[in-house]
Design an enzyme around this catalytic site. Structure first.
Site, mmCIF file in Angstrom:
data_model
loop_
_atom_site.group_PDB
_atom_site.id
_atom_site.type_symbol
_atom_site.label_atom_id
_atom_site.label_comp_id
_atom_site.label_asym_id
_atom_site.label_seq_id
_atom_site.Cartn_x
_atom_site.Cartn_y
_atom_site.Cartn_z
ATOM 1 C CG ASP A 140 -8.756 1.968 1.115
ATOM 2 O OD1 ASP A 140 -8.857 2.263 0.117
ATOM 3 O OD2 ASP A 140 -8.371 0.627 1.347
ATOM 4 C CG ASP A 154 -2.364 1.980 -2.833
ATOM 5 O OD1 ASP A 154 -2.853 2.734 -1.657
ATOM 6 O OD2 ASP A 154 -2.938 0.812 -3.257
#
Ligand code: DGJ
Length: 750
Positions: free
Chosen positions: A479, A549
C-alpha cells in the site's frame, strides 16, 4: 510481423508491423523528422514528399540561409531555444547557462528484439523475433552530449515502444531539466482527446474533448502516478467508436510524476509529449554519466477503442507483467480490512478465514494493523514487527494456522511510510522527505520515507525480508497512502534536489525488484489508497493492483470500465464487500456485487459470518463459478459493450482466444418500468458458429437459454432476462441494481 526498412537518400527509417507504419527521415541539416504515423502502408524508396511543401512564410520568417524555421517541421526530439517555439522534448543546462541542445543525426543501429531498460520497468520480449529496435544516435557537439532514441516495433498489435537516453560525453557538467520519453508531431488535429481522470474512490473516469488550438494535458506532481490523472492518453478520430475507427493510445511505463500533453500549433499540427514531469525535475550529468528515460508505449488501432485496449491488455499482460503469476489465474481471496479495520485479533481473523475456507475461498489476506503500535492510523507505521497483543503467535504463527486450514496467507504492508509516533521515526528523523526549516505536511498522520536513499531502502528491506523468510506468505498487498509534499532529501546537495522525485520512485522499484527476486512465488498486489498508483510501471513488479477503495458495485462498474481502457482484467483487484456500502451507503444485491467483481481478480472484503446461510451458499457457488471461469475471464479478449457513463445499462464481455467460449456481464442501474426488454449486441464471436447460452441465475445456478448463432448474437443481440421472482402468481421485478451473466460455449448446432 515487424520490419524496419532503411532508405539512404534521404536517410529514412520505415518501422512497420501488422497494423502500424512509423516513418522517420533525417531532414536537411540533420534533425530527425517525423513523416508518418498511422495505419500500415507499403514501403517505397522515398517518402520525402510527406514532408510537405515549405510553408508560404513571409520573408521575415524565412531564415537567412533560405531554410524554413524548425517550427514548421515535424520533429522527433526537438528542443526549445532555436526556431521551434513549441514545447520541446529535451532541455539541457550547460555550464555557460544556456539550455539549447540541437541533437543532430549521427548514426543508427538496428537490434533484434528489445534491450532492457536498466533499473526501470519496461515491456520485454522472450524471443528476438518478437520485436525489432531502431536506435537513432544524435549528437549535440557544442554541449558534448549524445542522445539515443530507442524505437521498438513489436510484431503485432500496432505497438511501438519508445525511450531516450542522454549521455554526457564532454568534460563539462550538464543538467538535464527535461527529457521526455516520447515526442510525436502529427500533421493534423482532427482528433478527440481521451484521458483517465478522477479522485480517491472514483479513479480513471474517461474524459473526452475535441483537440483544439493550444494545450491540453494531464499530469501528476504528487510523487505517485495518482488517483487524479493516469499516465495515459488517446486520440481518436471524431467518428471512432468502441468497435471501429482510428485511435492512437499513449501509455507511460512509470509510477512517479508524469506529464502527457498535446499542443496544437499555428499549422494545426499536434505535438504529443509524454514523460517525466519537468516540474521539480533536474538531473546532474557529470562527464560520462547517462540518464535513461522511462518507456512510453504507443498503440495504433483502426478497430476502435476496444482494438487499442486489446493491444494494451495483451502487451501488458504478457510482456510487462513478469514472474510465475503472469500466466496463472489469480487466487480468490478474502481480505479483512472492510470487516475489521484496525480492530483485529488472531481469534477473529481465524474465524473469518475458517468460514471463508468453507465457502471455497483460497487465500486469507491480513490488512493493516498487525505490527508495532498500529492500533489506529496514528502510530506504528514503519515498525514492521508483529504486535504480540494482537498476534500472540506472530505472523509466522498466524500464517501457519491459516495454512493449516487449507488456505494461503497474504499480508498488507506500507513500506514507504512512517508515523511520527513510531520507533523508526524516532531513530531516524532525517530519513523523512521534508524541507529543513519548513512545516511538514502530514496526510493520514504519516510522513514519506526518503526512498531516494539506499540505506533507507536497505533498512526496510531487512525488516520485511525477515518476516517473509520466517512465515508462510503467498501474497503481499503493498500500500501507499499519501502523496509526497515538501520533496527534499537530507542526503543530496542543493543543486541535486531536483533528482529526489525520480530517485524516490527508483528506490521503490529497487525494493520491489529485491523482494520479487528473493521471493519469486509471492504474488504482489500494488495499492495506493485504492487506485492511486495503478500504472504500467507497477505492473512490471506487481501483476495486479487494488483498483479502488470504492467497493460499491455500481461505482466499481464505472471504475473498472474506465480502467479497462488500458489495463487487463487480470490486473484489476476486485472484491465483493458488505452492504450498505462503506463508501456510498448503497445496497446492491449480492448477485450484482459478485457479477461486477468477477471481471477482475475476485475476492471478498467482509465477514462472511454476518451473511445469512442462503447468502453464504451463494458465496460458495460464486466462488466455484469464478474458479471454473477465471482462466477465460482473466486471460481472454475483453470488449466493452455498453458504457455506464452513457446510460442506465452497462455491458462487457470476454472471449477465449479460439472464440469458442465467452462470458458476458450486463448491468442495469435503475429498474426500467413497463419498457421492452433491452438487447445487448455482442462482439468477437464467430459469426457462423452456434453458441449454447446459459444465464447465471440469482441463486448462482446456471439456466440454459438455448443455442444461437454468433451472427445473431452480434447483430440482433442478446435479449435481457431480468431476474424476476413470482409471488402469488405475479412476476415481481428485480428492482434497482440488477445484473445478468451469460455463459456462451460453442456447440455443434442448434
Ligand atoms: C488503503 C487501502 O486501499 C485499503 O484497502 C486498506 O488497505 C487501507 N489502506 C489500510 O490502511
Amino acid at each position: 510481423m515487424q520490419q524496419i526498412f532503411v532508405h539512404e537518400s534521404p536517410l529514412t527509417f520505415h518501422l512497420q508491423n501488422d497494423a502500424l507504419s512509423y516513418i522517420i527521415a533525417i531532414l536537411p541539416g540533420g534533425l530527425p523528422g517525423q513523416l508518418y504515423c498511422g495505419k500500415r502502408i507499403h514501403d517505397r524508396e522515398s517518402f520525402a514528399h510527406l514532408r510537405g511543401k515549405a510553408m508560404p512564410f513571409s520573408v521575415a520568417l524565412t531564415l537567412a540561409n533560405g531554410s524554413v524555421p524548425e517550427e514548421s517541421m515535424r520533429l522527433e526530439y526537438p528542443c526549445y531555444g532555436s526556431s521551434d517555439y513549441r514545447q520541446g522534448a529535451v532541455s539541457l543546462l550547460q555550464e555557460n547557462g544556456s539550455r539549447l541542445a540541437a541533437f543532430m543525426y549521427d548514426s543508427y543501429e538496428i537490434l533484434p528484439g528489445k534491450p532492457r531498460l536498466e533499473g526501470l520497468p519496461a515491456t520485454y520480449v522472450e524471443a528476438p523475433e518478437e520485436a525489432t529496435t531502431l536506435v537513432l544516435r544524435l549528437r549535440d557537439r557544442v554541449a558534448g552530449a549524445l542522445c539515443e532514441l530507442y524505437y521498438t516495433i513489436f510484431s503485432g498489435g500496432g505497438v511501438l515502444a519508445r525511450s531516450a537516453r542522454i549521455v554526457n560525453e564532454g568534460a563539462q557538467t550538464l543538467v538535464l531539466e527535461r527529457a521526455m520519453s516520447l515526442c510525436l508531431d502529427l500533421p493534423d488535429h482532427d482528433y478527440e482527446w481521451i484521458s483517465l481522470n478522477g479522485a480517491w474512490a472514483r479513479e480513471r473516469t474517461p474524459a473526452v474533448a475535441p483537440l483544439t488550438a493550444g494545450f491540453q494535458g494531464v499530469e501528476s506532481i504528487r510523487g505517485n502516478s495518482s488517483h487524479q490523472n493516469n499516465p495515459f492518453l488517446a486520440f481518436r478520430r471524431p467518428h471512432t467508436t468502441e468497435h471501429s475507427g482510428e485511435v492512437l493510445g499513449f501509455s507511460l511505463v512509470y509510477s512517479g510524476n508524469f506529464l502527457a500533453q498535446a499542443q496544437v500549433d499555428q499549422n494545426g499540427y499536434t505535438r504529443v509529449l509524454m514523460g517525466i514531469n519537468p516540474t521539480w525535475f533536474s538531473w546532474e550529468l557529470k562527464s560520462g554519466d547517462s540518464f535513461q528515460t522511462p518507456e512510453a508505449v504507443m498503440v495504433y488501432s483502426d478497430e476502435g477503442l476496444n482494438g487499442m485496449s486489446r493491444s494494451f491488455h495483451r502487451l501488458y499482460r504478457a510482456r510487462l507483467v513478469r514472474g510465475p503469476w503472469r500466466d496463472r489465474p489469480r487466487p480468490i481471496l478474502i481480505n479483512n480490512w472492510e470487516a475489521t479495520e484496525f480492530d483485529i485479533s488472531e481469534e477473529h481473523i481465524l474465524k473469518i478465514a475458517g468460514k471463508a475456507r468453507e465457502c471455497g475461498i483460497e487465500m486469507f489476506v491480513l490488512d493493516d494493523g498487525w505490527f508495532g503500535a498500529r492500533r489506529s492510523d496514528r502510530a506504528g507505521l514503519g515498525d514492521w514487527v508483529p504486535a504480540p497483543e494482537v498476534l500472540p503467535n506472530g505472523i509466522r504463527g498466524l500464517s501457519e494456522k491459516v495454512t493449516a486450514l487449507g488456505m494461503k496467507f497474504g499480508l498488507w504492508i506500507e513500506p514507504e511510510m512512517v508515523n511520527p509516533d513510531s520507533d523508526l521515526y524516532r531513530a531516524h528523523p532525517d530519513w523523512i522527505l521534508r524541507i529543513p526549516g519548513r512545516r511538514e505536511t502530514l496526510f493520514r498522520n504519516q510522513c514519506v520515507l526518503d526512498f531516494s536513499r539506499s540505506e533507507v531502502v536497505d533498512h526496510i528491506h531487512g525488516m520485511l525480508a525477515k518476516i517473509l523468510r520466517e512465515s508462510k506468505i503467498s501474497y503481499i498487498k503493498w500500500d501507499m497512502n499519501r502523496s509526497i509534499t515538501e520533496c527534499f532529501s537530507a542526503a543530496l546537495p542543493p543543486r541535486r534536489q531536483g533528482e529526489v522525485f525520480h530517485r524516490y520512485i527508483l528506490g521503490v522499484y529497487a525494493l520491489y525488484e529485491r523482494l520479487i527476486s528473493e521471493f519469486p512465488d509471492i504474488l504482489f498486489e500494488s495499492c495506493a489508497s485504492g487506485g492511486g498508483r495503478f500504472d504500467p510501471g507497477m505492473l512490471y513488479y506487481a501483476p495486479q493492483a487494488w483498483t479502488s477503495d470504492d467497493t460499491d458495485a455500481y461505482e466499481r462498474l464505472k471504475i473498472q470500465y474506465g480502467t479497462s481502457l488500458v489495463y487487463p482484467v487480470s490486473a484489476m483487484g476486485s472484491h465483493v464487500s458488505a452492504v450498505p456500502s462503506l463508501q456510498s451507503g448503497r445496497r446492491v444485491s449480492l448477485r450484482m456485487r459478485a457479477d461486477v467483481a468477477f471481471f477482475g481478480t475476485f475476492g471478498y472484503e467482509l465477514d462472511l459470518d454476518t451473511l445469512t446461510p442462503a447468502e453464504q451458499e451463494a458465496v460458495a457457488r460464486d466462488t466455484a463459478f469464478m474458479k471454473a471461469h477465471r482462466q477465460l475471464i482473466q486471460f481472454g479478449d475483453f470488449y466493452r459493450l455498453a458504457s455506464p457513463f452513457k446510460g442506465n445499462d452497462a455491458g462487457w464481455m470476454v472471449v477465449s482466444g479460439d472464440r469458442a467460449a465467452a462470458i458476458v456481464g450486463w448491468y442495469h442501474a435503475l429498474h426500467a418500468v413497463n419498457t421492452p426488454a433491452p438487447t445487448l449486441r455482442l462482439t468477437g464471436l464467430k459469426p457462423d458458429a452456434a453458441y449454447a447460452v446459459a444465464l447465471l441465475s440469482g441463486d448462482g445456478t446456471e439456466k440454459k437459454l438455448g443455442a444461437f448463432y454468433g451472427d445473431e448474437l452480434m447483430n440482433a443481440g442478446l435479449i435481457s432476462h431480468p431476474d424476476q421472482s413470482e409471488v402469488d402468481g405475479f412476476l415481481h421485478p428485480a428492482g434497482d441494481f440488477s445484473s445478468e451473466i451469460f455463459i456462451l460455449s460453442e456447440t455443434p448446432g442448434e
